[in-house]
Design an enzyme around this catalytic site. Sequence first.
Site, short mmCIF file in Angstrom:
data_model
loop_
_atom_site.label_atom_id
_atom_site.label_comp_id
_atom_site.label_asym_id
_atom_site.label_seq_id
_atom_site.Cartn_x
_atom_site.Cartn_y
_atom_site.Cartn_z
N TYR A 155 0.94 -1.56 -0.25
CA TYR A 155 0.06 0.15 0.39
C TYR A 155 0.73 1.14 0.19
O TYR A 155 0.81 2.52 -0.32
CB TYR A 155 -0.47 -0.11 1.17
CG TYR A 155 -2.33 0.88 1.06
CD1 TYR A 155 -3.35 0.61 -0.07
CD2 TYR A 155 -2.96 1.45 1.61
CE1 TYR A 155 -4.54 1.24 0.06
CE2 TYR A 155 -3.93 2.57 1.70
CZ TYR A 155 -4.50 2.36 0.37
OH TYR A 155 -5.88 2.52 0.48
N LYS A 162 -3.87 8.87 2.68
CA LYS A 162 -4.81 7.85 3.76
C LYS A 162 -4.87 8.75 5.18
O LYS A 162 -5.61 8.82 6.02
CB LYS A 162 -5.55 6.52 3.86
CG LYS A 162 -5.68 6.17 2.50
CD LYS A 162 -6.90 6.59 1.92
CE LYS A 162 -7.11 5.74 0.43
NZ LYS A 162 -8.50 6.72 -0.12
#
Length: 256
Positions: A155, A162
Site C-alpha cells: 500500500y 490516507k
Amino acid sequence: MGLMAGKRGIIFGVANDMSIAWGIAQQLHAAGATLAFTYLNESLEKRVRPLAESLQSPLILQCDVASDEQIARTFAEVQKAWGTIDFVVHSVAFANREDLKQPFTQTSREGFMLAMDISAYSLVAVTRYALPLMNEGGSILTMSYLGAVRAIPGYNVMGVAKAALEASVRYLAAELGEKKIRVNAVSAGPIRTLAASAVGDFKSKIKLMDDFAPLRRTVTQEEVGKSALYFLSDLASGVTGEIHYVDGGFNITVSA
C-alpha cells in the site's frame, strides 16, 4: 418518503460500476437523494455518464480534483442549477503504479506529492468550494483504508496519503462543526475496484479477510454504501470527525 428525500449532493470518484462511489450512489438514490456526478476525463465519461443517467442525474460534470479552477467551476455549475446542496461524497485517490509496486523507500518525490495532492489535499479543496453551497446540517464523507493506521504490504505511499486524509477529516470536522456541517470517513476493507488493481498483491489481501476477519470475508460496495447513507443522512446528525471501519471487523483482529 425515503431517508434522503429532498436532499441533493455531488459524488466525486465514480469510475465504473465496480467503484465504491457507485455503491454509495445507488444507496443514496434508493433513499430518495438527487445526485450530481463528476468524471475526470473523456475516457471515464463514457463509463460514468450511463451510470449517472440510470439514476436520473441532472448534473454530470467534468472535474479534475488536481485543479482548483475545475473544482470551482464544478460547484459554480451546481450552484447555478440547485442553489444549495446537502452532502458531498469524496471517493478519490491516486498514486503512481510504480510507487505502489516498488519498496516504499524508493517512492519518488514527485510520486509522493502526487499521491498526497489527489488522495488527501483534494478533500480540503473540495470542501472549501462546497462550503458556500452547504445547507445547515450538511455532511461531507470521504473514503479511507486500514493502511492509514497500519503498514499494509504494497500500500506504501497510499497509506501515508490516507493517514493525511484521516487527519484532514478531524481538522475539517473541528473547524466546520460551528457551521453545523459534519465531516466523516468510511474506512472500507479491500474491494475489487479499478483503483485496487494497482495495489501490490491485492489477492492476498482478499485472502486475509477470508482467513482472519470476524465475518470471514471482505465487504461489498453495497455494504459500504449503506454505511455511507447513515453518515450522509440525519441519522448521523450528532456524528462528526469519525473514521468508521466497514471491513468485516478485520481492524480489530490480526494484521499482516
